[in-house]
Design a protein around this motif. Structure first.
Motif, mmCIF file in Angstrom:
data_model
loop_
_atom_site.group_PDB
_atom_site.id
_atom_site.type_symbol
_atom_site.label_atom_id
_atom_site.label_comp_id
_atom_site.label_asym_id
_atom_site.label_seq_id
_atom_site.Cartn_x
_atom_site.Cartn_y
_atom_site.Cartn_z
ATOM 1 N N TYR A 17 0.628 -9.550 40.078
ATOM 2 C CA TYR A 17 -0.115 -8.799 39.055
ATOM 3 C C TYR A 17 -1.561 -8.674 39.511
ATOM 4 N N HIS A 18 -2.245 -7.598 39.082
ATOM 5 C CA HIS A 18 -3.656 -7.512 39.463
ATOM 6 C C HIS A 18 -4.468 -8.476 38.594
ATOM 7 N N ALA A 19 -5.600 -8.919 39.134
ATOM 8 C CA ALA A 19 -6.397 -9.918 38.414
ATOM 9 C C ALA A 19 -7.831 -9.470 38.214
ATOM 10 N N TYR A 20 -8.267 -8.462 38.955
ATOM 11 C CA TYR A 20 -9.684 -8.096 38.959
ATOM 12 C C TYR A 20 -10.205 -7.788 37.562
ATOM 13 N N TYR A 21 -9.390 -7.095 36.753
ATOM 14 C CA TYR A 21 -9.830 -6.708 35.420
ATOM 15 C C TYR A 21 -9.478 -7.753 34.356
ATOM 16 N N GLY A 22 -9.002 -8.918 34.781
ATOM 17 C CA GLY A 22 -8.604 -9.942 33.809
ATOM 18 C C GLY A 22 -7.095 -9.910 33.607
ATOM 19 N N THR A 23 -6.563 -10.969 33.002
ATOM 20 C CA THR A 23 -5.111 -11.072 32.925
ATOM 21 C C THR A 23 -4.522 -10.396 31.692
ATOM 22 N N ASP A 24 -5.378 -9.882 30.800
ATOM 23 C CA ASP A 24 -4.818 -9.242 29.602
ATOM 24 C C ASP A 24 -5.027 -7.733 29.567
ATOM 25 N N LYS A 25 -5.602 -7.184 30.625
ATOM 26 C CA LYS A 25 -5.886 -5.748 30.640
ATOM 27 C C LYS A 25 -4.601 -4.929 30.742
ATOM 28 N N TYR A 26 -3.764 -5.355 31.660
ATOM 29 C CA TYR A 26 -2.521 -4.614 31.910
ATOM 30 C C TYR A 26 -1.488 -5.618 32.380
ATOM 31 N N LEU A 27 -0.349 -5.679 31.720
ATOM 32 C CA LEU A 27 0.569 -6.806 31.929
ATOM 33 C C LEU A 27 1.739 -6.502 32.855
ATOM 34 N N GLN A 28 1.729 -5.351 33.491
ATOM 35 C CA GLN A 28 2.857 -5.054 34.389
ATOM 36 C C GLN A 28 2.469 -5.364 35.838
ATOM 37 N N PRO A 29 3.467 -5.682 36.659
ATOM 38 C CA PRO A 29 3.149 -6.050 38.040
ATOM 39 C C PRO A 29 2.626 -4.858 38.846
ATOM 40 N N THR A 30 2.098 -5.178 40.033
ATOM 41 C CA THR A 30 1.622 -4.098 40.918
ATOM 42 C C THR A 30 2.330 -4.170 42.279
ATOM 43 N N ASP A 31 3.327 -5.048 42.386
ATOM 44 C CA ASP A 31 3.937 -5.294 43.694
ATOM 45 C C ASP A 31 4.883 -4.167 44.116
ATOM 46 N N GLU A 32 5.522 -4.359 45.264
ATOM 47 C CA GLU A 32 6.356 -3.273 45.803
ATOM 48 C C GLU A 32 7.553 -2.955 44.922
ATOM 49 N N THR A 33 8.095 -3.985 44.269
ATOM 50 C CA THR A 33 9.227 -3.735 43.367
ATOM 51 C C THR A 33 8.791 -2.786 42.256
ATOM 52 N N GLU A 34 7.583 -3.014 41.741
ATOM 53 C CA GLU A 34 7.077 -2.156 40.668
ATOM 54 C C GLU A 34 6.761 -0.752 41.208
ATOM 55 N N GLN A 35 6.219 -0.704 42.400
ATOM 56 C CA GLN A 35 5.904 0.612 42.969
ATOM 57 C C GLN A 35 7.180 1.426 43.189
ATOM 58 N N ASP A 36 8.241 0.742 43.644
ATOM 59 C CA ASP A 36 9.537 1.438 43.812
ATOM 60 C C ASP A 36 10.046 1.915 42.455
ATOM 61 N N ARG A 37 9.864 1.080 41.424
ATOM 62 C CA ARG A 37 10.310 1.467 40.076
ATOM 63 C C ARG A 37 9.559 2.715 39.605
ATOM 64 N N LEU A 38 8.257 2.728 39.828
ATOM 65 C CA LEU A 38 7.462 3.877 39.375
ATOM 66 C C LEU A 38 7.900 5.159 40.096
ATOM 67 N N ASP A 39 8.181 5.033 41.389
ATOM 68 C CA ASP A 39 8.589 6.229 42.138
ATOM 69 C C ASP A 39 9.974 6.707 41.678
ATOM 70 N N LEU A 40 10.863 5.765 41.410
ATOM 71 C CA LEU A 40 12.193 6.132 40.895
ATOM 72 C C LEU A 40 12.058 6.785 39.516
ATOM 73 N N HIS A 41 11.194 6.201 38.693
ATOM 74 C CA HIS A 41 11.000 6.741 37.348
ATOM 75 C C HIS A 41 10.434 8.161 37.406
ATOM 76 N N HIS A 42 9.583 8.404 38.380
ATOM 77 C CA HIS A 42 9.033 9.766 38.550
ATOM 78 C C HIS A 42 10.165 10.758 38.852
ATOM 79 N N GLU A 43 11.070 10.352 39.743
ATOM 80 C CA GLU A 43 12.197 11.250 40.060
ATOM 81 C C GLU A 43 13.052 11.475 38.812
#
Ligand SMILES: C[S@@+](CC[C@H](N)C(=O)[O-])C[C@H]1O[C@@H](n2cnc3c(N)ncnc32)[C@H](O)[C@@H]1O
Length: 310
Positions: A44-70
């Motif tokens: 998860y990203h940490a720069y903006y704090g741990t409560d800003k956005y609760l979804q991961p940013t890793d490759e699994t999530e990136q693959d999910r976002l690209d699949l969801h776009h399709e």
């Protein structure tokens, strides 16, 4: 109502679908922006704090976002937008994720400059020349000139939006420009009574919504977005919804395909929305949170449930 494919129900003793599924960052960024925390086996990203956005940013999530776009391209019959754009010059995508929509827009409108902004620099560097990405918090006061963009778009950013009224009040286009806000309502729907109150898909979605409520975040419905846009001075507002079945149970071919893609999406979507929300916000332990996500994943594969999202 989505009509159920009668063939789906041929083997009632077998609840799952057949294994075939269905028969038919830029380099100049400060390194602190790339600060992460690792939790639940995810990044998860940490720069903006741990409560800003609760979804991961890793490759699994990136693959999910690209699949969801399709999947979204299929849902919206390959249209990247509903607004009647002719020759847009400057396009903004708020909360761009992997930037896949922005990249497709840049390819579609080569004369336009497309900017994607996000809390996390997870976008690729090899992109069309007319596309670029910036790290930016959409909840901060905007620094763009008020008459800069002729099309502003966002999709599925509500879990990171703490104040929709503020966000919409900052959105500004050139006169005659367009804004498109696309949000899932994060609820489960069913028209034929096959979803009971304790259905694991519903339980998972209800917990996601509960965590957002606890964080004072809102899943905006159409009426709310419409009112906010009106208040911000936008005119000629049109709303539209689309159904996305969980599983290939629909009779209609396109719906069946969307449902099949949804099943793939279900491999990670519940954990993406659920794990940090359930543990950090609702106070569950890892095992409890994971059990809710796993049960939802299993339920999505049950062909006797005719459930869809909006
Ligand atoms: C569910 S993803 C959707 C990504 C993309 N819009 C899409 O549809 O593929 C939500 C994205 O919004 C970003 N986001 C959430 N809150 C944000 C904020 N306050 N400012 C900028 N980006 C934000 C997240 O970092 C994440 O990449």
């Amino acid at each position: 109502m989505i009509e159920v494919d009668p063939k789906i129900l041929l083997k009632p003793e077998n609840e799952d679908y057949d294994s075939t599924g269905y028969d038919t960052s830029t380099a100049s960024l400060a390194s602190s922006i790339q600060e992460y925390i690792f939790e639940n086996g995810r990044r998860y990203h940490a720069y903006y704090g741990t409560d800003k956005y609760l979804q991961p940013t890793d490759e699994t999530e990136q693959d999910r976002l690209d699949l969801h776009h399709e999947m979204q391209r299929l849902v919206w019959e390959d249209k990247l937008h509903q607004s009647p754009l002719s020759e847009p010059h400057r396009i903004l995508d708020i909360g761009t994720g992997t930037g896949i929509w922005a990249i497709d827009m840049a390819d579609t409108y080569p004369m336009a400059e497309v900017i994607g902004t996000d809390l996390s620099p997870i976008q690729p560097t090899w992109v069309p020349a007319n596309c670029r990405f910036e790290v930016d918090d959409a909840m901060a006061d905007w620094t763009y000139k008020s008459d800069f963009f002729d099309f502003i778009h966002s999709r599925n950013i509500s879990s990171g939006v703490s104040n929709w009224e503020h966000l919409v009040s900052e959105i500004c286009t050139i006169p005659g420009g367009y804004v498109e806000l696309c949000e899932a309502d994060m609820s489960m729907h069913c028209d034929d009574g096959t979803m009971k109150a304790d259905n694991p898909l519903k339980v998972c979605a209800d917990n996601v919504r509960a965590s957002l409520v606890k964080m004072e975040r809102i899943c905006p419905d159409l009426e709310m977005l419409e009112n906010l846009l009106k208040k911000a001075g936008f005119e000629d507002i049109k709303t539209t919804t689309a159904k996305e079945p969980f599983g290939p149970w629909a009779k209609d071919h396109r719906m069946k395909k969307i449902g099949a893609m949804q099943l793939l999406h279900c491999e990670s979507v519940f954990e993406s929305y659920g794990m940090a929300a359930f543990t950090r916000v609702l106070g569950m332990d890892f095992a409890e949170a994971k059990a809710i996500c796993d049960a939802a994943k299993l339920a999505a594969k049950n062909k006797n449930y005719h459930i869809y999202g909006l």
